[in-house]
Design an enzyme around this catalytic site. Structure first.
Site, PDB file in Angstrom:
ATOM      1  N   CYS A 142       0.858  -1.184   0.000  1.00 59.99           N
ATOM      2  CA  CYS A 142       0.000   0.000   0.000  1.00 59.99           C
ATOM      3  C   CYS A 142       0.897   1.238   0.000  1.00 59.99           C
ATOM      4  O   CYS A 142       1.819   1.352   0.815  1.00 59.99           O
ATOM      5  CB  CYS A 142      -0.920   0.003   1.218  1.00 59.99           C
ATOM      6  SG  CYS A 142      -2.060  -1.406   1.244  1.00 59.99           S
ATOM      7  N   SER A 234      -8.357  -6.424  11.084  1.00 60.27           N
ATOM      8  CA  SER A 234      -8.346  -5.451  10.000  1.00 60.27           C
ATOM      9  C   SER A 234      -7.768  -6.086   8.740  1.00 60.27           C
ATOM     10  O   SER A 234      -6.697  -6.700   8.781  1.00 60.27           O
ATOM     11  CB  SER A 234      -7.505  -4.234  10.392  1.00 60.27           C
ATOM     12  OG  SER A 234      -7.430  -3.311   9.329  1.00 60.27           O
ATOM     13  N   CYS A 376      -0.622   4.553  13.164  1.00 62.91           N
ATOM     14  CA  CYS A 376      -1.163   3.708  12.105  1.00 62.91           C
ATOM     15  C   CYS A 376      -0.376   3.881  10.811  1.00 62.91           C
ATOM     16  O   CYS A 376      -0.163   4.999  10.340  1.00 62.91           O
ATOM     17  CB  CYS A 376      -2.623   4.086  11.885  1.00 62.91           C
ATOM     18  SG  CYS A 376      -3.458   3.097  10.645  1.00 62.91           S
TER      19      CYS A 376
END
Length: 397
Positions: A142, A234, A376
């Site tokens: 990502c 998640s 995060c």
């Protein structure tokens, strides 16, 4: 309070000991088989499993000698065959806001090097959340995520997943008779580790079996006893595994969405090229047990000029129609070399207003642990996969 770094390494590295299998992370059947292999008579196995389970997960025993209601000969037999050792804590960092990050080192598995992962503890009013890793590195790349710049080294075992919870409870004094570090920020009441989120390094659904077993141990009512309502898994969108996770793990679900158009999500979350937004949301609508009391959390990182327009907010609302959901808006947490910037705070609040007016809870996540790269998307270790020639040479040696 300023960020601090506590180096946990011993002055001299201890000599490598012959590797014994660990009893941490085994399910009850596996623990029973281990006891039988150590000579426990079949008629006693169930009782001994209950004893050890209590010591491991209620009392937090890190060695067999602490198990005072287990006979000395059995303790010695178990110690000869098995270990309860925690991973090595290479370093502990404490943020100015009380967030803690541990760099944990696990031994080599087979022909390979020891590996490092990061685990983060976030204290908040009324709860303490532990962010647990499922892999060393990640395959998903990502573009906004620091972890994604580290190639996958290997999956973590169920033992290594559970061990992260045990280390946190050890270090925070969250087991009976354990001391809490001076000055530590922890909830004023109840457990210090009250919530677990599989949001650390890696994609949990690409390590399904180990994550399932590890979380089953964490949720077991006679041990660590965390409610499945307090465990969140998640995923970036491994669509075929989402119904399986709901049926076999049964935790709360969080989706790393981050974009409302496929062409942008293909860039931000490349797994979208395999399972685009429409397929992902169909899987969410069919998630077992979904209700207003058991909503899916959609994570949306706020990237300046990329995905933070009011048109994006309105499209997000349209996409999620009919899904019991909460949207976590995450201010982007910068890391060295990142190509993105965090949206302006005013823009984040305006985006949140659009989502809130549509009837969705849309909290803006307060950045925590940024000063120690514990927020995060910031987790990463220096571990690398060994080349084949290196593994073969180590195996021969």
């Amino acid at each position: 309070m300023t960020a601090t770094l506590i180096d946990m390494r011993p002055a001299a590295e201890p000599a490598a000991a012959p590797e014994r299998p660990s009893l941490i992370g085994l399910d009850r059947a596996g623990l029973g088989a281990a006891l039988a292999a150590a000579g426990v008579p079949e008629r006693q196995v169930r009782m001994r499993v209950a004893q050890l389970w209590h010591w491991l997960y209620v009392r937090g025993a890190a060695g067999f000698e602490a198990m005072t209601n287990v006979s000395k000969p059995l303790r010695e037999a178990l110690a000869e065959r098995y270990t309860l050792a925690r991973p090595e804590i290479v370093a502990e960092q404490v943020s100015a806001d009380g967030t803690r990050k541990w760099l944990l080192r696990f031994p080599a598995r087979g022909a390979g090097r020891p590996v490092d992962i990061e685990t983060v503890y976030i204290p908040e009013e009324g709860r303490g959340t532990l962010c647990v890793s499922s892999q060393v590195g990640c395959t998903l790349t990502c573009s906004f995520c620091h972890t994604g710049t580290q190639k996958l080294v290997r999956n973590l075992t169920a033992e290594e997943i559970v061990a992260q919870v045990l280390v946190a409870r050890d270090r925070l004094g969250d087991f009976p008779d354990a001391a809490t570090p001076a000055g530590a920020i922890v909830p004023a009441e109840g457990r210090f580790v009250s919530n677990v989120v599989m949001m650390g390094m890696g994609e949990p659904l690409y390590n399904f079996d180990n994550v399932r077993q590890g979380l089953a141990v964490v949720a077991d009512g006679e041990g660590l006893a965390l409610s499945k309502r307090r465990i969140t898994l998640s995923t970036s969108g491994v669509v075929p595994m989402i119904p399986k996770a709901g049926a076999e793990i049964g935790s709360m679900l969080a989706i790393s969405l981050h974009a409302v158009r496929d062409e942008l999500r293909d860039e931000l979350v490349p797994i979208n090229k395999k399972w685009p937004i429409a397929e992902l949301l169909d899987a969410c609508r069919a998630y077992p047990g979904l209700s207003n009391a058991r909503r899916i959390t959609f994570e949306y990182v706020m990237l300046k000029g990329v995905n933070d327009s009011l048109a994006d907010a309105r499209e997000l609302v349209r996409l999620l129609k009919g899904i019991p959901a909460k949207i976590n808006l995450i201010p982007f947490n910068p890391w060295p070399g990142s190509a993105y910037a965090c949206s302006d705070w005013e823009q984040i609040e305006t985006f949140a207003d659009v989502v809130n007016r549509a009837g969705y809870a849309s909290p803006i996540r307060t950045p925590r642990g940024r000063d120690i790269l514990a927020a995060c998307g910031q987790l990463k270790s220096a571990s690398e996969r060994m080349r084949k020639v290196e593994r073969e040479a180590l195996a021969q040696a």
